[in-house]
Motif scaffolding. Structure first.
Motif, PDB file in Angstrom:
ATOM      1  N   PRO B 176       1.559 -68.276  26.230  1.00 44.39           N
ATOM      2  CA  PRO B 176       2.559 -67.341  26.648  1.00 44.39           C
ATOM      3  C   PRO B 176       3.666 -67.800  27.468  1.00 44.39           C
ATOM      4  O   PRO B 176       4.676 -67.201  27.281  1.00 44.39           O
ATOM      5  N   THR B 177       3.988 -69.069  27.922  1.00 39.78           N
ATOM      6  CA  THR B 177       5.007 -69.648  28.440  1.00 39.78           C
ATOM      7  C   THR B 177       5.890 -70.566  27.486  1.00 39.78           C
ATOM      8  O   THR B 177       6.748 -71.265  28.039  1.00 39.78           O
ATOM      9  N   SER B 185       8.668 -68.880  33.115  1.00 40.21           N
ATOM     10  CA  SER B 185       7.401 -69.335  32.825  1.00 40.21           C
ATOM     11  C   SER B 185       6.466 -68.807  34.140  1.00 40.21           C
ATOM     12  O   SER B 185       5.566 -68.176  33.722  1.00 40.21           O
ATOM     13  N   ARG B 186       7.209 -68.957  35.179  1.00 38.05           N
ATOM     14  CA  ARG B 186       6.148 -68.587  36.455  1.00 38.05           C
ATOM     15  C   ARG B 186       6.212 -67.157  36.554  1.00 38.05           C
ATOM     16  O   ARG B 186       4.990 -66.783  37.117  1.00 38.05           O
ATOM     17  N   ILE B 192       1.274 -61.938  34.075  1.00 34.21           N
ATOM     18  CA  ILE B 192      -0.187 -61.801  33.405  1.00 34.21           C
ATOM     19  C   ILE B 192      -0.980 -61.664  34.580  1.00 34.21           C
ATOM     20  O   ILE B 192      -1.988 -60.750  34.331  1.00 34.21           O
ATOM     21  N   VAL B 193      -0.933 -62.249  35.478  1.00 30.22           N
ATOM     22  CA  VAL B 193      -2.064 -62.001  36.725  1.00 30.22           C
ATOM     23  C   VAL B 193      -1.997 -60.620  37.177  1.00 30.22           C
ATOM     24  O   VAL B 193      -3.101 -59.775  37.330  1.00 30.22           O
ATOM     25  N   GLU B 194      -0.711 -59.986  37.374  1.00 25.28           N
ATOM     26  CA  GLU B 194      -0.678 -58.720  37.950  1.00 25.28           C
ATOM     27  C   GLU B 194      -1.233 -57.796  36.917  1.00 25.28           C
ATOM     28  O   GLU B 194      -1.934 -56.940  37.339  1.00 25.28           O
ATOM     29  N   LEU B 195      -0.959 -58.005  35.500  1.00 27.38           N
ATOM     30  CA  LEU B 195      -1.402 -56.943  34.516  1.00 27.38           C
ATOM     31  C   LEU B 195      -2.974 -57.099  34.251  1.00 27.38           C
ATOM     32  O   LEU B 195      -3.731 -56.181  34.216  1.00 27.38           O
ATOM     33  N   ASP B 209       0.826 -75.215  29.485  1.00 31.88           N
ATOM     34  CA  ASP B 209       1.611 -75.199  30.610  1.00 31.88           C
ATOM     35  C   ASP B 209       0.682 -75.441  31.763  1.00 31.88           C
ATOM     36  O   ASP B 209       0.136 -74.387  32.028  1.00 31.88           O
ATOM     37  N   LEU B 210       0.530 -76.301  32.537  1.00 32.22           N
ATOM     38  CA  LEU B 210      -0.567 -76.598  33.546  1.00 32.22           C
ATOM     39  C   LEU B 210      -0.233 -75.665  34.733  1.00 32.22           C
ATOM     40  O   LEU B 210      -1.128 -75.184  35.409  1.00 32.22           O
ATOM     41  N   ASN B 211       0.848 -75.092  35.136  1.00 30.01           N
ATOM     42  CA  ASN B 211       1.366 -74.254  35.944  1.00 30.01           C
ATOM     43  C   ASN B 211       0.517 -72.874  35.634  1.00 30.01           C
ATOM     44  O   ASN B 211       0.117 -72.156  36.522  1.00 30.01           O
ATOM     45  N   CYS B 212       0.743 -72.587  34.401  1.00 30.85           N
ATOM     46  CA  CYS B 212       0.621 -71.131  33.879  1.00 30.85           C
ATOM     47  C   CYS B 212      -0.825 -71.231  34.012  1.00 30.85           C
ATOM     48  O   CYS B 212      -1.619 -70.296  34.360  1.00 30.85           O
ATOM     49  N   VAL B 213      -1.680 -72.388  33.562  1.00 28.59           N
ATOM     50  CA  VAL B 213      -3.264 -72.293  33.590  1.00 28.59           C
ATOM     51  C   VAL B 213      -3.651 -72.287  35.133  1.00 28.59           C
ATOM     52  O   VAL B 213      -4.715 -71.439  35.418  1.00 28.59           O
TER      53      VAL B 213
END
Lengths: 257, 251
Positions: B176-177, B185-186, B192-195, B209-213
């Motif tokens: 997704p990012t 990306s952030r 995504i978390v909100e939804l 993307d480790l941040n996304c993960v």
């Protein structure tokens, strides 16, 4: 020479896939649901937006043909037969073939590029995931629009071609509009118009199906989209000539003329 | 592997999944269980079969062997087209390239899945739904715009909105990012978390993307050699000494 069998193998494989793809059109056409809105949108894009180009081509076709044959007809003293000669040429052969070639250049490439681009950007997959049959939504609507719109465009090109011929005759001489068309219709019969008109449906189907096939089978990347558009034009133009050859033979065989 | 997360009802279960392309075997006896409300990220090298995995789940690719049980009683590879369409209306798929339809406005893009799944509603309801869905992704003003007029991040949000309009139970995110700057990306990861919380979805997130993960997942699957090599929380995997896992977390 060593690569020849592979190349032939590829051609046979491609032909097989194309035949299957083309046959699937008739299966999907009669299955619900019919994508009426998308079909009308395609008729507008494929038919209405091609009117200008096809009309201009038809006009030039009639005008140039008249100007080219005039000196020869004069030489044999049959200048009065120009309307008959030009109209028969346009209606029986030049009009359908030239219009179909222009159509394959404009519409075949556009369909190939559009569907190719949709394929590489995963839009076709997205449609499938959304519960849509992409073949029905994208291919059936486009091919049906091509099949029905090309005959209309050919008829229009033929008529504008006759008008071009009328202008061509009047550049060097003087013929009334009524006399010109009287000579045209006296020379023609249904046997001249109908077989030529029917083959334009097949031309339209071939251009549509080849454009969709190439787009649907586009490989990844922008290069793949370019190749799809290019090969859609080349293959559909070739198909027009092959269908024309077969149509002429069939017409002769059944003595339609 | 015990992760300490309370186990709820199983919503998706993958058993011994095998998928090859010619002589290249991409997935080898892959197993995974997704519980209701759970968000699992799949980490793996390029070409390791991450996207193939979620395309098998949604039925875009057919596995050679294995079972994918969705909602307890439907084995996706064995479903007919009609049943598959019903299952697909409950599973959202966010494509890596967004896959927005170029010839349609944002509004038409959002409404497309509804029409396709024969969900009929009057214009007022449609307007309300489009507005609400776009508002959830922070782009209520873009309804009449074409996808070509939007930035990469906006397109991603619209694609997300289109996917969520059917209120799916399971969400599949394919990178997704990818292609977005770190700030966007952030933002997308947080959205995504909100939804996930708002729509109460369970998710499988494919990402490099480790941040996304880290932001979006409860657990992480390491997809190595076509199998589920490890399954644990992000922090646990980050601390592991296994060199094959460590290489993903090294700076």
């Amino acid at each position: 020479m060593i690569q020849l069998p592979n190349r032939w193998g590829e051609i046979v494989e491609e032909t097989g896939k194309l035949s299957q793809f083309a046959g699937n059109f008739f299966v999907q056409l009669f299955r619900p649901r019919f994508e009426g809105k998308e079909f009308l949108r395609q008729c507008y894009t494929i038919g209405y937006l091609s009117l200008g180009l096809v009309g201009l081509t038809g006009f030039i076709m009639g005008l140039v043909l008249t100007l080219q044959v005039r000196p020869i007809m004069l030489q044999y003293g049959v200048e009065a037969k120009i309307p008959a000669m030009v109209s028969l040429s346009i209606f029986r052969e030049i009009g359908p073939v030239i219009t179909a070639l222009i159509f394959s250049g404009k519409i075949g490439s556009s369909i190939g590029a559009e569907l190719g681009s949709m394929k590489v950007t995963e839009q076709i997959d997205a449609m499938e995931v959304s519960g849509t049959n992409p073949y029905k939504f994208l291919v059936v609507t486009r091919v049906l629009a091509c099949t029905l719109m090309l005959p209309v465009l050919v008829l229009l090109a033929d008529l504008i071609g006759l008008y071009g011929s009328f202008i061509g005759i009047n550049i060097h001489g003087s013929t009334s509009f009524a006399l010109f068309f009287k000579q045209v219709f006296e020379a023609m019969s249904f046997g001249d118009v109908l077989p030529a008109f029917f083959k334009t449906f097949v031309f339209g189907y071939a251009v549509g199906i080849i454009g969709c096939f190439k787009g649907f089978n586009s490989t990844k990347g922008t290069e793949g989209v370019g190749k799809s558009a290019n090969s859609a034009v080349v293959l559909s133009a070739l198909a027009v000539f092959i269908i024309d050859l077969i149509a002429v033979q069939v017409t002769d065989l059944f003595n339609f003329t | 592997m015990e992760t300490g997360i309370t186990k709820s009802k199983v919503i998706l279960e993958i058993k011994n999944l095998n998928k090859s392309f010619g002589s290249n075997t991409v997935l080898k006896n892959f197993n995974l269980t997704l519980h209701e409300g759970e968000n699992i990220a799949v980490l793996g090298k390029s070409g390791s079969g991450k996207s193939v995995l979620i395309k098998c789940i949604i039925g875009l690719l057919m596995p050679e062997k294995g079972e994918i049980w969705a909602f307890g009683d439907k084995n996706i590879p064995s479903l007919g087209l009609e049943e598959l369409d019903i299952i697909r209306s409950k599973i959202g798929f966010l494509f890596q390239s967004n896959a927005l339809y170029d010839s349609m406005t944002v509004r038409q893009n959002i409404l497309f899945p509804l029409r396709r799944h024969w969900i009929e509603m009057d214009k007022d309801h449609e307007d309300l739904l489009v507005h609400e869905t776009l508002q959830n992704v922070g782009l209520a003003h873009t309804a009449e715009m074409m996808p070509s007029e939007l930035s990469g991040g906006m397109r991603k949000r619209i694609a997300l909105a289109r996917t969520l309009v059917l209120k799916p139970k399971i969400m599949l995110y394919d990178e997704p990012t990818t292609g977005l700057d770190p700030i966007t990306s952030r933002e997308i990861s947080r959205l995504i978390v909100e939804l996930q919380e708002k729509y109460k979805t369970s998710s499988i997130i494919i990402s490099h993307d480790l941040n996304c993960v880290r932001i979006t997942s409860d657990k992480v699957v390491m997809l190595i050699d076509g199998t589920c090599y490890a399954l644990d929380t992000f922090d646990q995997l980050k601390q592991t000494k296994d060199p094959r896992i460590r290489e993903f977390f090294e700076e």
